[in-house]
Write an enzyme that holds these catalytic residues in place. Structure first.
Site, PDB file in Angstrom:
ATOM      1  N   ASP A   1       0.845  -1.276   0.059  1.00  0.00           N
ATOM      2  CA  ASP A   1      -0.107   0.070   0.009  1.00  0.00           C
ATOM      3  C   ASP A   1       0.856   1.102   0.054  1.00  0.00           C
ATOM      4  OD1 ASP A   1      -2.135  -1.881   0.244  1.00  0.00           O
ATOM      5  OD2 ASP A   1      -2.067  -1.715   2.294  1.00  0.00           O
TER       6      ASP A   1
ATOM      7  N   HIS B   1      -5.912  -3.343   5.685  1.00  0.00           N
ATOM      8  CA  HIS B   1      -5.663  -3.442   4.174  1.00  0.00           C
ATOM      9  C   HIS B   1      -6.815  -4.006   3.765  1.00  0.00           C
ATOM     10  CE1 HIS B   1      -3.342  -4.703   0.612  1.00  0.00           C
ATOM     11  NE2 HIS B   1      -3.794  -5.977   0.828  1.00  0.00           N
TER      12      HIS B   1
HETATM   13  C1  LMR Z   1      -3.628  -6.315  -3.146  1.00  0.00           C
HETATM   14  O1  LMR Z   1      -3.722  -5.688  -2.293  1.00  0.00           O
HETATM   15  O2  LMR Z   1      -3.367  -6.204  -4.124  1.00  0.00           O
HETATM   16  C2  LMR Z   1      -3.733  -7.678  -2.298  1.00  0.00           C
HETATM   17  O3  LMR Z   1      -4.201  -7.770  -1.209  1.00  0.00           O
HETATM   18  C3  LMR Z   1      -4.525  -8.678  -3.397  1.00  0.00           C
HETATM   19  C4  LMR Z   1      -5.860  -8.562  -3.256  1.00  0.00           C
HETATM   20  O4  LMR Z   1      -6.572  -9.545  -3.261  1.00  0.00           O
HETATM   21  O5  LMR Z   1      -6.605  -7.425  -3.622  1.00  0.00           O
END
Ligand code: LMR
Length: 342
Positions: free
Chosen positions: A180, A207
């Site tokens: 991120d 997340h």
């Molecule tokens: C991402 O941020 O790319 C990962 O967490 C994979 C997802 O499933 O989005």
């Protein structure tokens, strides 16, 4: 080091940390065990680790699939020093983990279609619980880095399982959210015509779509964003994972940037382990600052994991509002994990 410049001000007060003391006691050989090493993230991560023999001297690649042995053999042919070994199935998991300094958990099911990270919980929670049990038995002193989704719930499942077994150490288990941070610095740089390597910005909260909170007010170099730019950047970083899944059209989720960001994080952990001072990263950890029990904050890393949780720092009113919005969602995600454990 990803966030050092951003937080150098905050770190002045940590100058009591003795670099000399750390460097004389830290060892030079480091084993990293990658779980899920036959997958896209795990295999690419292992390659990046192999390219840094000065930091990683032993790579253990574990996967439930036997083909991981071939991947490990393939990797071992690269002309860099250090050992690479493959381990497969449940039977060899204990061997792979024994004595590892860092364990990276990238195993589990990942998104194949447009779905939320939360949809993966049922499958991945049991896998996390099993890994936690074996880690508790084989390497309770190791640093554990988790990227298996949904991170907001998988990290609590792992930690609470270890806690039940009496081996949980909150300074050692981190949900790695460096992707991120990388994404937001790339998006900021492209918006403002800057070199992405020279832009850093912490991302806190969690997340997932509405829990990821980039702290644009703490960017380095300091940058002014209009309201429209702020909203655009928030949306862009929040949906970045979904966009990759959509663009891969049924062929999985992000792997390349995820592996790169993980390697970056691990190199920082190892540098801190060797005594480098002022290593700051963000990560999703057990933390009750927001009464959610888990939260991604800025972390000061040291020889043995997290030395200090640096919290969130000063927030703009927009960021504060987004934190308030994230709190009930993280509470729900943690509760889902706790109910699963019970
Ligand atoms: C991402 O941020 O790319 C990962 O967490 C994979 C997802 O499933 O989005």
């Amino acid at each position: 080091m990803y966030l050092n410049k951003v937080f150098s001000r905050n770190l002045v007060r940590h100058s009591y940390i003795s670099l000399k003391r750390f460097s004389t006691t830290s060892k030079r050989n480091h084993s990293v065990c990658v779980i899920g090493a036959d997958g896209g993230i795990g295999s690419m991560l292992s390659l990046l680790l192999k390219l840094k023999p000065d930091l990683v001297t032993d790579i253990r690649m574990h996967d439930i699939r036997e083909s991981v042995n071939g991947v490990a053999m393939d990797l071992s042919h690269i002309n860099r020093s250090g050992t690479v070994r493959g381990y497969t199935g449940r039977s060899q998991l204990k061997k792979a983990l024994k004595g590892a300094d860092i364990v990276v958990i990238s195993g589990g099911i990942s998104k194949v279609a447009v779905m939320t990270r939360e949809n993966l919980f049922i499958e991945n929670a049991s896998i996390m619980e099993e890994f936690a049990r074996v880690c508790a038995e084989m390497c309770s002193e190791a640093l554990i880095d988790i990227v298996t989704n949904p991170v907001n719930s998988c990290v609590p499942v792992f930690c609470e399982t270890m806690r039940k077994l009496g081996t949980f150490n909150p300074t050692k288990v981190i949900g790695v959210t460096t992707l991120d941070l990388m994404r937001i610095s790339t998006f900021i740089a492209s918006m403002k015509g800057l070199d992405p390597r020279k832009v850093t910005c912490p991302v806190v909260g969690g997340h997932s779509l509405l829990t990821m909170v980039p702290l644009l007010s703490q960017c380095n170099p300091p940058i002014n964003f209009s309201e429209d730019e702020t909203v655009e950047l928030f949306n862009k970083v929040r949906i970045a994972g979904e966009e990759v899944v959509r663009a891969k059209a049924g062929n999985g989720a992000a792997q390349i940037a995820m592996a790169y960001s993980l390697a970056y994080f691990i190199f920082d952990q190892l540098k801190a382990k060797r005594g480098k001072a002022d290593v700051v990263q963000c990560g999703y950890v057990a933390n009750n600052a927001h009464k959610t029990k888990y939260f991604a904050t800025k972390l000061l890393l040291g020889t043995d994991g997290i030395i200090k949780d640096l919290g969130l720092g000063k927030l703009s009113s927009f960021e504060q509002e987004k934190i308030y919005e994230a709190i009930p969602i993280i509470l729900r995600d943690v509760d889902t994990a706790e109910r699963f454990i019970r």
